[in-house]
Design an enzyme around this catalytic site. Sequence first.
Site, mmCIF file in Angstrom:
data_model
loop_
_atom_site.group_PDB
_atom_site.id
_atom_site.type_symbol
_atom_site.label_atom_id
_atom_site.label_comp_id
_atom_site.label_asym_id
_atom_site.label_seq_id
_atom_site.Cartn_x
_atom_site.Cartn_y
_atom_site.Cartn_z
ATOM 1 N N LEU A 107 -105.327 47.610 -65.162
ATOM 2 C CA LEU A 107 -105.296 48.400 -63.925
ATOM 3 C C LEU A 107 -104.071 48.054 -63.099
ATOM 4 C CD1 LEU A 107 -109.002 47.915 -62.826
ATOM 5 C CD2 LEU A 107 -107.983 50.030 -63.646
ATOM 6 N N ASP A 141 -101.279 40.144 -45.530
ATOM 7 C CA ASP A 141 -100.557 41.089 -46.390
ATOM 8 C C ASP A 141 -101.251 42.445 -46.350
ATOM 9 O OD1 ASP A 141 -98.459 41.818 -47.978
ATOM 10 O OD2 ASP A 141 -99.277 40.993 -49.837
ATOM 11 N N LYS A 154 -109.906 40.054 -63.126
ATOM 12 C CA LYS A 154 -108.583 39.531 -62.780
ATOM 13 C C LYS A 154 -108.375 38.239 -63.540
ATOM 14 C CE LYS A 154 -106.292 38.326 -58.386
ATOM 15 N NZ LYS A 154 -106.444 38.627 -56.961
ATOM 16 N N GLY A 161 -98.267 38.778 -59.550
ATOM 17 C CA GLY A 161 -97.794 37.430 -59.753
ATOM 18 C C GLY A 161 -98.862 36.537 -60.346
#
Length: 872
Positions: free
Chosen positions: A529, A647, A551, A533
Amino acid sequence: MGYDRCIQILSVLLLCGASWAQGPVAAPAPSFTPADAIRIACGSASDVKIGTRVFLADVQGTGQGVAGRTNQNNGALSAYAPLLTSARFFTSAFNYNFTVSPGRHWVRLFFYPFAFSSFQPSNSFFDISTKEVGLLSNFSAVTFVTADSPYFVREYFLNITSKDLVLTFIPRSNSYAFINAIEIVSAPDGMVQGGAPTLGGGSLTYPGLSQSALQTMYRLNVGGGTVAPDDDSANLSRTWIPDTPYKLLNTPGVSVEANATKITYTDVAEYIAPATVYASGQALEDNDVANANAALNWNFTVDNNFTYLVRLHFCELQYQRLYERVFIIEINRVAIYQFFDIIEEAGAAYTPLYRDFMVPMINTYPKINVRIAPDRSNPNAKNVLLNGLEIFKVNNANSSLAGPNRIIEPNTTSGGTQTTNSSSSSNLGAIIGASIGGVAAVLAAAALVIFCCYKKKTKSDKPGAPSHWLPLPLHGSSTDHSKVSTSSAKSGKSGAGSYVSSVPSNLGRYFSFAELQEATNNFDESLVLGVGGFGKVYKGETDDGSKVAVKRGNPRSEQGLNEFQTEIELLSKLRHRHLVSLIGYCEEHGEMILVYDYMANGPLRGHLYGTDEAPLSWKQRLEICIGAARGLHYLHTGAAQGIIHRDVKTTNILLDENFVAKVADFGLSKIGPANEVTHVSTAVKGSFGYLDPEYFRRQQLTEKSDVYSFGVVLMEVLCARPAINPALPREEVNLADWAIKYHKAGMLDKIVDEKLRDTINPDSLKTFGDTVEKCLQERGIDRPSMGDVLWNLEYALQLHEASVKGAMSSLDQGNFSTDSDNSHMISVPLVAPNLFDDSLTMDIERRMLEETASEDQSASAIFSQLINAQGR
Ligand SMILES: *[C@@H]1O[C@H](CO)[C@@H](O)[C@H](O)[C@H]1NC(C)=O
Ligand SMILES: *[C@@H]1O[C@H](CO)[C@@H](O)[C@H](O)[C@H]1NC(C)=O
Ligand SMILES: *[C@@H]1O[C@H](CO)[C@@H](O)[C@H](O)[C@H]1NC(C)=O
Ligand SMILES: *[C@@H]1O[C@H](CO)[C@@H](O)[C@H](O)[C@H]1NC(C)=O
Ligand SMILES: *[C@@H]1O[C@H](CO)[C@@H](O)[C@H](O)[C@H]1NC(C)=O
Ligand SMILES: *[C@@H]1O[C@H](CO)[C@@H](O)[C@H](O)[C@H]1NC(C)=O
Ligand SMILES: *[C@@H]1O[C@H](CO)[C@@H](O)[C@H](O)[C@H]1NC(C)=O
Ligand SMILES: *[C@@H]1O[C@H](CO)[C@@H](O)[C@H](O)[C@H]1NC(C)=O
Ligand SMILES: *[C@@H]1O[C@H](CO)[C@@H](O)[C@H](O)[C@H]1NC(C)=O
């Protein structure tokens, strides 16, 4: 067309005296012949020829100082030996005066410290300055050389405004100054523009760059070989060296090359860089970015407390069409481009392009990191490319470019001088970078650096490095690197508490590696997907048929490790309808894997621009913004200590199958200030265009930094364009600045997404615009809290829905339906519910309660905080 390109074409036109009547298409710049080309072989009685360049005998110095020669030439001087083995020595102040034509000049100073008569290099400390700027101060040349690289060149780029250039050498007391050769070459005016976007947002351009003096720190032909002075474009005699000494070795790169005759200069003048530089570049080895950590990285050591001009050169050599190579460009972990396509920017393949950025390095870790990575939210974006790179130091407020000497430690092992740890390889790099040395010398030194880097790397990057990535309470101080399983692991911290009981309860389910292999079809590339980093995210399906996002971190990436730890530490404490939720994790086989809810509709940005997705309606957009605001509000106020996301951007707001917004990616988050302090001091991280200018200036993080970033997100949602788009005319580049101008002029409706035009209720738009304006205030204390933002977005939604339903009748009775009352409502305090129509206020409260009811208890606690907040 980029604004710098416009300026450039303009200056080219002015240069060649062309008029606009010739038509708007800029012809390639004519070749430039420098007006001044002054070359002096200092201390030499005869002229010295190096390739095509002739360095004249040092007549000027005659009678002053002492001319000296040496026979020392160990071969490393290479082709420069005849020039460098003579020098002029001064024991008192001395001027070299040159008559030049005004304008930009390259000034190169050659240093080969050799012993002569009573002059011992270790005894030499001196200053060099022009009338305008200090170049070197208490300079000790010998600290910058090594056995393999015994000489170096300092290159400066000076704007000379008078008709003479005076180089003043002043030895320190009981010391002496010396110089081996001087080269002064005029440069085209268009080499450096008036300004460039400055890392850290705020003001877009760096003031006064045209007057500034620059020093070349690095000049690299990325992916290619050395370009010698005689092969430089426009007779500028620059040296371009390979990038290999500076490239970090974590991801293998591959050279991409084309025949230099294919390079076609259009907007960029040929003097900017020779075709040989643009005809080679570095890309990722694997075109499908199979490596989870796929990114190219370069590090450059610089002197602290200066601002640097970083110039990146690009030229597409492999693809012909748009969006085949889309990547992210970061400088010092700040994304300066989220979506960079060379063809889009340059107009065509084989067309040179460069981009400048100002990077302030004030009181910070003095390394500039340049990173290019495929855009993880774009599955078609396969690779990255960089063709050339230059870094220039800009003079400071004291009109000085002088940095410290290199610190030399006594050598411990074999020959050659050893230098202090961090600055060693890179200072050597600076020397090589500015060296105009023969190819052989440069390559030898480069090889040495590669070797050093490699050694360093292997030392710190032992296999079997951290296999433990869960937060400390689990087994932070354990030194057992073997596989840890749930049943056998012990807490390294204390005997108390078994592994299982110390797992934060919200960590969710434990997945075995085999289960995740099955869920993702053995990490099938077609299920990726996104890539970042930290590693890759795969789409998966668990045994019970629910869709998940898996992940998978790269345990070898320290950055990934830190971000994983942050994320899991935070997520284990948090649970909210508008935060991406963690389902479980796996840490077998040294893997670090987190399993999340699958967000069927992906990042918000993917629905705003650059896609074929059906456009979101204004109502949907407001609901998404409200959801995200709710998630952020929870972060700021929900946990015992507020959490600052750091972020916030449209790629970090994900949408589930019902377009419910969830805030994601806590990798950069910081636990907010405890009650007594008002900020967290921290190195600046985040994304270009979203960064709070105050945070950047003061490096102090508060929740209001997220509010600023969220203000940019709101504008992005409204206008459907990126936060920064350097391809637009200058005043439009920065979305926040541009949109606020329109809003203040009452013309926000002129710049809303075309697909929304005429569908937004004007009052709703005004409320929205006022809210954004508050979020984007320069000073954090002037910005509203996330709770206030949330309230106002709800209000904007109510206004819109009311108008859509034609239910204005109920609103008309309120005292907020006229313009004046609206502005009243928005003025301080931002949220003043008592000015609202009661029924509407209650409606908003009801909606908020409804939402909250579907969230967990902690969330409802927030709601009561929100209510309390209104009392402030
Ligand atoms: C060189 O320049 C300095 C400073 O402008 C001046 O004082 C000096 O007289 C000049 N010397 C010569 C030889 O022109
Ligand atoms: C000049 O530099 C040397 C070493 O690089 C240092 O020992 C000395 O103190 C410096 N002198 C001044 C005046 O800064
Ligand atoms: C040099 O500086 C002057 C002002 O001092 C400025 O007008 C001029 O444009 C600058 N030249 C270049 C090439 O930047
Ligand atoms: C270099 O200078 C010479 C004249 O000195 C000129 O004929 C030549 O075209 C120049 N080369 C370039 C690449 O501008
Ligand atoms: C590059 O292209 C030119 C002209 O098309 C050709 O003459 C030359 O041989 C090519 N060079 C290489 C290395 O292929
Ligand atoms: C940079 O400036 C700060 C103060 O602004 C100072 O504390 C620090 O020592 C300076 N660093 C260097 C390397 O000069
Ligand atoms: C490269 O530079 C970055 C940013 O300054 C720094 O965090 C990182 O540790 C550096 N890496 C190496 C290998 O020097
Ligand atoms: C400028 O010079 C002054 C006085 O010498 C010094 O205190 C100050 O730190 C310098 N500023 C910078 C930026 O180097
Ligand atoms: C440095 O190394 C060289 C060569 O091994 C040796 O001759 C010299 O004495 C060493 N210098 C010091 C200060 O140890």
